[in-house]
Motif scaffolding. Structure first.
Motif, PDB file in Angstrom:
ATOM      1  N   LEU A 160      -7.517   8.906   8.737  1.00 49.04           N
ATOM      2  CA  LEU A 160      -7.659  10.406   7.852  1.00 49.04           C
ATOM      3  C   LEU A 160      -9.142  10.294   7.469  1.00 49.04           C
ATOM      4  O   LEU A 160      -9.789  11.621   7.624  1.00 49.04           O
ATOM      5  CB  LEU A 160      -6.967  10.193   6.719  1.00 49.04           C
ATOM      6  CG  LEU A 160      -6.919  11.407   5.706  1.00 49.04           C
ATOM      7  CD1 LEU A 160      -6.097  12.865   6.524  1.00 49.04           C
ATOM      8  CD2 LEU A 160      -6.011  11.275   4.614  1.00 49.04           C
ATOM      9  N   MET A 161      -9.733   9.477   6.739  1.00 48.50           N
ATOM     10  CA  MET A 161     -11.046   9.604   6.174  1.00 48.50           C
ATOM     11  C   MET A 161     -12.151   9.854   7.285  1.00 48.50           C
ATOM     12  O   MET A 161     -13.129  10.973   7.194  1.00 48.50           O
ATOM     13  CB  MET A 161     -11.501   8.332   5.661  1.00 48.50           C
ATOM     14  CG  MET A 161     -10.723   8.275   4.238  1.00 48.50           C
ATOM     15  SD  MET A 161     -10.958   6.605   3.498  1.00 48.50           S
ATOM     16  CE  MET A 161     -12.672   6.540   3.018  1.00 48.50           C
ATOM     17  N   GLY A 162     -12.178   9.264   8.530  1.00 46.99           N
ATOM     18  CA  GLY A 162     -12.922   9.419   9.452  1.00 46.99           C
ATOM     19  C   GLY A 162     -12.737  10.766  10.344  1.00 46.99           C
ATOM     20  O   GLY A 162     -13.669  11.577  10.325  1.00 46.99           O
ATOM     21  N   ASN A 163     -11.413  11.063  10.559  1.00 45.36           N
ATOM     22  CA  ASN A 163     -11.361  12.189  11.488  1.00 45.36           C
ATOM     23  C   ASN A 163     -11.144  13.430  10.680  1.00 45.36           C
ATOM     24  O   ASN A 163     -11.556  14.516  11.406  1.00 45.36           O
ATOM     25  CB  ASN A 163      -9.956  12.004  12.192  1.00 45.36           C
ATOM     26  CG  ASN A 163     -10.006  10.829  13.334  1.00 45.36           C
ATOM     27  OD1 ASN A 163     -11.048  11.002  14.099  1.00 45.36           O
ATOM     28  ND2 ASN A 163      -9.237   9.994  13.199  1.00 45.36           N
TER      29      ASN A 163
ATOM     30  N   ALA B 104       0.788  -1.344  -0.080  1.00 45.10           N
ATOM     31  CA  ALA B 104       0.110   0.067  -0.118  1.00 45.10           C
ATOM     32  C   ALA B 104       0.753   1.135  -0.091  1.00 45.10           C
ATOM     33  O   ALA B 104       1.690   1.260   0.720  1.00 45.10           O
ATOM     34  CB  ALA B 104      -0.998  -0.209   1.200  1.00 45.10           C
ATOM     35  N   TRP B 105       0.290   2.282  -0.974  1.00 39.49           N
ATOM     36  CA  TRP B 105       1.001   3.686  -0.891  1.00 39.49           C
ATOM     37  C   TRP B 105       0.852   4.516   0.567  1.00 39.49           C
ATOM     38  O   TRP B 105       1.888   5.128   0.868  1.00 39.49           O
ATOM     39  CB  TRP B 105       0.798   4.197  -2.064  1.00 39.49           C
ATOM     40  CG  TRP B 105       1.265   3.646  -3.385  1.00 39.49           C
ATOM     41  CD1 TRP B 105       2.249   2.625  -3.376  1.00 39.49           C
ATOM     42  CD2 TRP B 105       0.747   3.719  -4.644  1.00 39.49           C
ATOM     43  NE1 TRP B 105       2.285   2.181  -4.606  1.00 39.49           N
ATOM     44  CE2 TRP B 105       1.476   2.862  -5.472  1.00 39.49           C
ATOM     45  CE3 TRP B 105       0.082   4.835  -5.384  1.00 39.49           C
ATOM     46  CZ2 TRP B 105       1.375   2.980  -6.873  1.00 39.49           C
ATOM     47  CZ3 TRP B 105      -0.216   4.781  -6.419  1.00 39.49           C
ATOM     48  CH2 TRP B 105       0.546   4.067  -7.520  1.00 39.49           C
ATOM     49  N   ILE B 106      -0.196   4.155   0.970  1.00 40.04           N
ATOM     50  CA  ILE B 106      -0.791   4.735   2.226  1.00 40.04           C
ATOM     51  C   ILE B 106      -1.135   3.564   3.243  1.00 40.04           C
ATOM     52  O   ILE B 106      -2.116   2.862   2.669  1.00 40.04           O
ATOM     53  CB  ILE B 106      -1.743   5.806   2.086  1.00 40.04           C
ATOM     54  CG1 ILE B 106      -1.155   6.814   1.423  1.00 40.04           C
ATOM     55  CG2 ILE B 106      -2.091   6.405   3.583  1.00 40.04           C
ATOM     56  CD1 ILE B 106      -2.084   7.998   1.157  1.00 40.04           C
ATOM     57  N   GLU B 107      -0.728   3.362   4.299  1.00 39.26           N
ATOM     58  CA  GLU B 107      -1.068   2.207   5.341  1.00 39.26           C
ATOM     59  C   GLU B 107      -2.793   2.342   5.515  1.00 39.26           C
ATOM     60  O   GLU B 107      -3.274   3.318   6.025  1.00 39.26           O
ATOM     61  CB  GLU B 107      -0.400   2.465   6.518  1.00 39.26           C
ATOM     62  CG  GLU B 107       1.103   2.031   6.493  1.00 39.26           C
ATOM     63  CD  GLU B 107       1.898   2.020   7.774  1.00 39.26           C
ATOM     64  OE1 GLU B 107       1.178   2.097   8.930  1.00 39.26           O
ATOM     65  OE2 GLU B 107       3.108   2.170   7.837  1.00 39.26           O
ATOM     66  N   PRO B 108      -3.320   1.307   5.109  1.00 38.28           N
ATOM     67  CA  PRO B 108      -4.902   1.380   5.101  1.00 38.28           C
ATOM     68  C   PRO B 108      -5.305   2.002   6.701  1.00 38.28           C
ATOM     69  O   PRO B 108      -6.397   2.561   6.733  1.00 38.28           O
ATOM     70  CB  PRO B 108      -5.149  -0.052   5.125  1.00 38.28           C
ATOM     71  CG  PRO B 108      -4.130  -0.601   4.118  1.00 38.28           C
ATOM     72  CD  PRO B 108      -3.046   0.112   4.521  1.00 38.28           C
ATOM     73  N   PRO B 109      -4.821   1.549   7.737  1.00 33.93           N
ATOM     74  CA  PRO B 109      -5.290   2.040   8.907  1.00 33.93           C
ATOM     75  C   PRO B 109      -5.142   3.721   8.996  1.00 33.93           C
ATOM     76  O   PRO B 109      -5.982   4.351   9.715  1.00 33.93           O
ATOM     77  CB  PRO B 109      -4.479   1.393  10.226  1.00 33.93           C
ATOM     78  CG  PRO B 109      -4.063   0.118   9.686  1.00 33.93           C
ATOM     79  CD  PRO B 109      -3.837   0.485   7.932  1.00 33.93           C
TER      80      PRO B 109
ATOM     81  N   LEU C 125      -3.610  17.054   4.428  1.00 38.43           N
ATOM     82  CA  LEU C 125      -4.067  16.242   3.074  1.00 38.43           C
ATOM     83  C   LEU C 125      -2.832  16.090   2.231  1.00 38.43           C
ATOM     84  O   LEU C 125      -2.461  15.278   1.616  1.00 38.43           O
ATOM     85  CB  LEU C 125      -5.204  16.872   2.374  1.00 38.43           C
ATOM     86  CG  LEU C 125      -6.549  16.413   3.278  1.00 38.43           C
ATOM     87  CD1 LEU C 125      -7.678  17.305   2.266  1.00 38.43           C
ATOM     88  CD2 LEU C 125      -6.872  15.201   2.877  1.00 38.43           C
ATOM     89  N   GLY C 126      -2.129  17.638   2.337  1.00 33.61           N
ATOM     90  CA  GLY C 126      -0.967  17.664   1.588  1.00 33.61           C
ATOM     91  C   GLY C 126       0.154  16.839   2.054  1.00 33.61           C
ATOM     92  O   GLY C 126       1.030  16.064   1.180  1.00 33.61           O
ATOM     93  N   PHE C 127       0.265  16.547   3.246  1.00 34.48           N
ATOM     94  CA  PHE C 127       1.218  15.498   3.768  1.00 34.48           C
ATOM     95  C   PHE C 127       0.893  14.053   3.465  1.00 34.48           C
ATOM     96  O   PHE C 127       1.990  13.271   3.028  1.00 34.48           O
ATOM     97  CB  PHE C 127       1.178  15.497   5.312  1.00 34.48           C
ATOM     98  CG  PHE C 127       1.965  14.390   5.971  1.00 34.48           C
ATOM     99  CD1 PHE C 127       3.297  14.509   6.173  1.00 34.48           C
ATOM    100  CD2 PHE C 127       1.536  13.450   6.647  1.00 34.48           C
ATOM    101  CE1 PHE C 127       3.949  13.592   6.716  1.00 34.48           C
ATOM    102  CE2 PHE C 127       2.008  12.357   7.105  1.00 34.48           C
ATOM    103  CZ  PHE C 127       3.557  12.513   7.064  1.00 34.48           C
ATOM    104  N   PHE C 128      -0.439  13.561   3.314  1.00 32.16           N
ATOM    105  CA  PHE C 128      -0.686  12.343   3.093  1.00 32.16           C
ATOM    106  C   PHE C 128      -0.466  12.022   1.619  1.00 32.16           C
ATOM    107  O   PHE C 128      -0.025  11.166   1.106  1.00 32.16           O
ATOM    108  CB  PHE C 128      -2.085  12.052   3.357  1.00 32.16           C
ATOM    109  CG  PHE C 128      -2.279  11.347   5.009  1.00 32.16           C
ATOM    110  CD1 PHE C 128      -1.995  10.175   5.137  1.00 32.16           C
ATOM    111  CD2 PHE C 128      -2.273  12.491   6.120  1.00 32.16           C
ATOM    112  CE1 PHE C 128      -2.065   9.633   6.502  1.00 32.16           C
ATOM    113  CE2 PHE C 128      -2.338  11.984   7.371  1.00 32.16           C
ATOM    114  CZ  PHE C 128      -2.217  10.572   7.385  1.00 32.16           C
ATOM    115  N   PHE C 129      -0.797  13.284   0.754  1.00 35.01           N
ATOM    116  CA  PHE C 129      -0.638  12.986  -0.676  1.00 35.01           C
ATOM    117  C   PHE C 129       1.026  12.873  -1.063  1.00 35.01           C
ATOM    118  O   PHE C 129       1.135  12.020  -1.979  1.00 35.01           O
ATOM    119  CB  PHE C 129      -1.507  14.170  -1.439  1.00 35.01           C
ATOM    120  CG  PHE C 129      -2.655  13.864  -1.607  1.00 35.01           C
ATOM    121  CD1 PHE C 129      -3.129  12.870  -2.515  1.00 35.01           C
ATOM    122  CD2 PHE C 129      -3.658  14.857  -0.932  1.00 35.01           C
ATOM    123  CE1 PHE C 129      -4.572  12.631  -2.775  1.00 35.01           C
ATOM    124  CE2 PHE C 129      -5.002  14.597  -1.483  1.00 35.01           C
ATOM    125  CZ  PHE C 129      -5.397  13.562  -2.423  1.00 35.01           C
ATOM    126  N   THR C 130       1.652  13.665  -0.332  1.00 33.68           N
ATOM    127  CA  THR C 130       2.952  13.722  -0.632  1.00 33.68           C
ATOM    128  C   THR C 130       3.691  12.237   0.044  1.00 33.68           C
ATOM    129  O   THR C 130       4.353  11.696  -1.030  1.00 33.68           O
ATOM    130  CB  THR C 130       3.735  14.649   0.306  1.00 33.68           C
ATOM    131  OG1 THR C 130       3.281  16.023  -0.045  1.00 33.68           O
ATOM    132  CG2 THR C 130       5.197  14.743   0.169  1.00 33.68           C
TER     133      THR C 130
END
Length: 202
Positions: free
Chosen positions: A139-142, A129-134, A186-191
């Motif tokens: 991120l999506m919930g919070n 995974a490019w971003i860990e699922p947990p 969001l920028g951090f996670f996309f990066t």
């Protein structure tokens, strides 16, 4: 203005969530048969995935309980540029609407996370995974807590003015700060996702 900024924040967060989901889901589909196998081992629901909305909802209830008997029967809820009120509602109505908004957003956060978990969109395994699922679920919930913060601040400002005739700060300014913080997150996670994708390509 506050309502427009709140709706804009919700819209941008929704688009960001959809973009992240589509990005990862498309990659899983590209892996062929591995997707179905991993989907059966989906992540379990965790309350920490929606801890921010839950905390903000709890704080809103506490604030309401603290200020309710300090409020006049008619509560000013809309203000002019100079801070003077120009619209009023009954105390019961304004507090009820504010709490309903917080509850609906909290339920939305729970529904989004529960839906992703139930559908098995994100696998439990994380090595590819490019971003860990947990982290993605968290991120999506919070992130839904960001518009909740704006509504919560509006509630606090209304309570403060009607109880002590004092504004904390302009709501539009607070909304811009919150959206700025959300953009940074969001920028951090996309990066992070782009960096991992680049390494995977290499």
């Amino acid at each position: 203005m506050a309502l427009i900024l709140t709706l804009t924040a919700i819209f941008l967060l929704a688009l960001s969530g959809i973009a992240i989901w589509y990005f990862l889901h498309s990659r899983h589909l590209a892996q062929g048969g591995k997707v179905a196998k991993k989907g059966a081992e989906g992540l379990p629901f965790r309350w920490r995935y929606i801890i921010v909305p839950l905390v903000i909802l709890s704080l809103a209830i506490i604030l309401t309980a603290f200020f309710y008997h300090r409020l006049p029967a008619e509560v000013a809820y809309r203000f002019q540029a100079d801070g003077s009120p120009d619209r009023w509602l009954a105390r019961e109505t304004i507090t009820l609407w504010m709490l309903i908004a917080q509850l609906c957003l909290t339920l939305l956060a729970g529904a989004v996370v529960w839906g992703v978990v139930k559908l098995g969109i994100l696998p439990r395994q994380t090595e590819d995974a490019w971003i860990e699922p947990p982290k993605l679920l968290s991120l999506m919930g919070n992130m839904i807590g960001l518009p909740q913060l704006i509504i919560g601040f509006a509630m606090l400002d209304i309570f403060s003015y009607n109880s002590y005739q004092t504004h904390i700060m302009p709501i539009w300014l607070f909304a811009l700060i919150v959206m700025g913080v959300g953009g940074i997150i969001l920028g951090f996670f996309f990066t992070l996702a782009i960096q991992r994708a680049w390494k995977a390509i290499k």
